[in-house]
Design a protein around this motif. Structure first.
Motif, short mmCIF file in Angstrom:
data_model
loop_
_atom_site.label_atom_id
_atom_site.label_comp_id
_atom_site.label_asym_id
_atom_site.label_seq_id
_atom_site.Cartn_x
_atom_site.Cartn_y
_atom_site.Cartn_z
N ALA A 36 0.83 -1.21 0.00
CA ALA A 36 0.00 0.00 0.00
C ALA A 36 0.87 1.26 0.00
O ALA A 36 0.48 2.29 -0.55
CB ALA A 36 -0.94 0.00 1.20
N PHE A 69 -0.31 5.20 7.91
CA PHE A 69 -1.52 4.39 8.07
C PHE A 69 -2.38 4.96 9.18
O PHE A 69 -1.86 5.50 10.16
CB PHE A 69 -1.14 2.95 8.44
CG PHE A 69 -0.54 2.17 7.30
CD1 PHE A 69 -1.34 1.64 6.30
CD2 PHE A 69 0.83 1.98 7.22
CE1 PHE A 69 -0.79 0.93 5.24
CE2 PHE A 69 1.40 1.26 6.17
CZ PHE A 69 0.58 0.73 5.18
N ARG A 77 -6.31 2.33 6.78
CA ARG A 77 -6.43 3.35 5.71
C ARG A 77 -5.04 3.89 5.44
O ARG A 77 -4.19 3.89 6.32
CB ARG A 77 -7.33 4.52 6.17
CG ARG A 77 -8.61 4.13 6.83
CD ARG A 77 -9.57 3.43 5.93
NE ARG A 77 -9.98 4.23 4.78
CZ ARG A 77 -10.75 3.76 3.79
NH1 ARG A 77 -11.17 2.50 3.81
NH2 ARG A 77 -11.11 4.52 2.79
N ILE A 78 -4.84 4.37 4.22
CA ILE A 78 -3.55 4.97 3.94
C ILE A 78 -3.73 6.45 3.59
O ILE A 78 -4.59 6.81 2.78
CB ILE A 78 -2.76 4.18 2.87
CG1 ILE A 78 -1.39 4.77 2.65
CG2 ILE A 78 -3.48 4.08 1.55
CD1 ILE A 78 -0.32 3.74 2.56
N ASP A 84 -6.93 10.68 2.65
CA ASP A 84 -7.20 9.24 2.62
C ASP A 84 -7.37 8.80 1.15
O ASP A 84 -8.36 9.15 0.51
CB ASP A 84 -8.48 8.95 3.42
CG ASP A 84 -8.74 7.45 3.53
OD1 ASP A 84 -8.21 6.68 2.69
OD2 ASP A 84 -9.47 7.05 4.44
N THR A 86 -7.03 5.46 0.18
CA THR A 86 -7.16 4.00 0.21
C THR A 86 -7.97 3.44 -0.97
O THR A 86 -7.57 2.44 -1.58
CB THR A 86 -7.84 3.56 1.53
OG1 THR A 86 -7.27 4.32 2.59
CG2 THR A 86 -7.65 2.08 1.79
N GLU A 87 -9.08 4.08 -1.28
CA GLU A 87 -9.98 3.52 -2.31
C GLU A 87 -9.41 3.64 -3.71
O GLU A 87 -9.94 3.05 -4.64
CB GLU A 87 -11.35 4.23 -2.27
CG GLU A 87 -12.09 4.09 -0.94
CD GLU A 87 -12.23 2.63 -0.48
OE1 GLU A 87 -12.41 1.76 -1.36
OE2 GLU A 87 -12.12 2.38 0.74
#
Ligand code: DC
Length: 228
Positions: A36, A69, A77-78, A84, A86-87
């Motif tokens: 990630a 994170f 989540r990153i 954010d 993440t998605e």
């Protein structure tokens, strides 16, 4: 009880993420998905228009970049500079770009520090490509998780299909290309550490892989000084 630093390396689609999460949960350890971080750098380069092979521009982008994170309700989540993302990290484009930027020395040096900082406290499972070889050569327990190329393509296809259209042949081609890139790069190539426990997950369920790993964890804990 003594706390371990556990590493799980292996190629894309071997089941590392599912297994690492499950193992961490069973042990009440933290879980760190280092892919990630590479995906976060790749995504940032993309939106900022930085060419993935331009070391100087990547270096400027990374200077002062905050990548971290955070705990979310449905998993980690990153965040990049507080945002954010993440998605946005799981698309085939970001996967390939992550593999490309991960070959750049400036990116590896930057993330090496980030990862080592995350490993200062034990009781953690690190998932990646070079966790046992380069980032944590002193890890307490190292696993190398693999599976046949056909199995890995099938698993990745199933994962991508749940998020929309995907083509098995294309998924297999991408996976093959990314693997070749990850295995043959000059810096920290994907390869098992000499002292890693190698597990082929082609014919195993997630639960079976996790059980095998837990047996190694228990054996390691039992062998440590201070254990009952
Ligand atoms: O595990 P993943 O598929 O999310 O990783 C994306 C890419 O990042 C992978 O193709 C290679 C790179 N990577 C790496 O070089 N070293 C790591 N420790 C983790 C990932």
């Amino acid at each position: 009880m003594p706390k371990l630093l556990i590493t799980i390396d292996g190629p894309a689609g071997a089941g590392k993420t599912t297994v690492s999460r499950e193992l961490a949960e069973r042990l009440a350890y933290r879980y760190v998905d280092t892919g990630a971080l590479y995906r976060g750098v790749a995504h940032t380069a993309r939106v900022r228009g930085v060419a993935p092979e331009d070391d100087a521009a990547l270096g400027r982008m990374l200077a002062g970049l905050r990548i971290e994170f955070a705990r979310g309700r449905a998993g980690p989540r990153i965040l990049v500079d507080g945002e954010d993302i993440t998605e946005r990290l799981r698309s085939p484009e970001v996967s390939m770009l992550a593999s490309t930027v991960s070959a750049r020395p400036v990116v590896r040096a930057f993330l090496l520090k980030v990862q080592q900082e995350l490993g200062r406290e034990k009781a953690v499972v690190f998932e990646g490509r070079d966790m046992g070889t380069v980032v944590f050569p002193e890890a307490d327990l190292k696993f190398f998780l693999s599976a046949s190329e056909a199995t890995r393509a099938q698993r990745r296809y199933a994962e991508l299909r749940t998020r929309g259209g995907a083509d098995l042949e294309e998924v297999a081609r991408d996976l093959h290309r990314r693997d070749a890139q990850d295995r043959t790069r000059a810096l920290a190539p994907l390869t098992p550490a000499a002292d890693a426990v190698c597990i082929d997950s082609s014919e195993l369920t997630v639960a079976q892989v996790v059980e095998q790993m837990l047996r190694h964890v228990n054996a390691k804990l039992a062998a440590r000084p201070g254990s009952p």
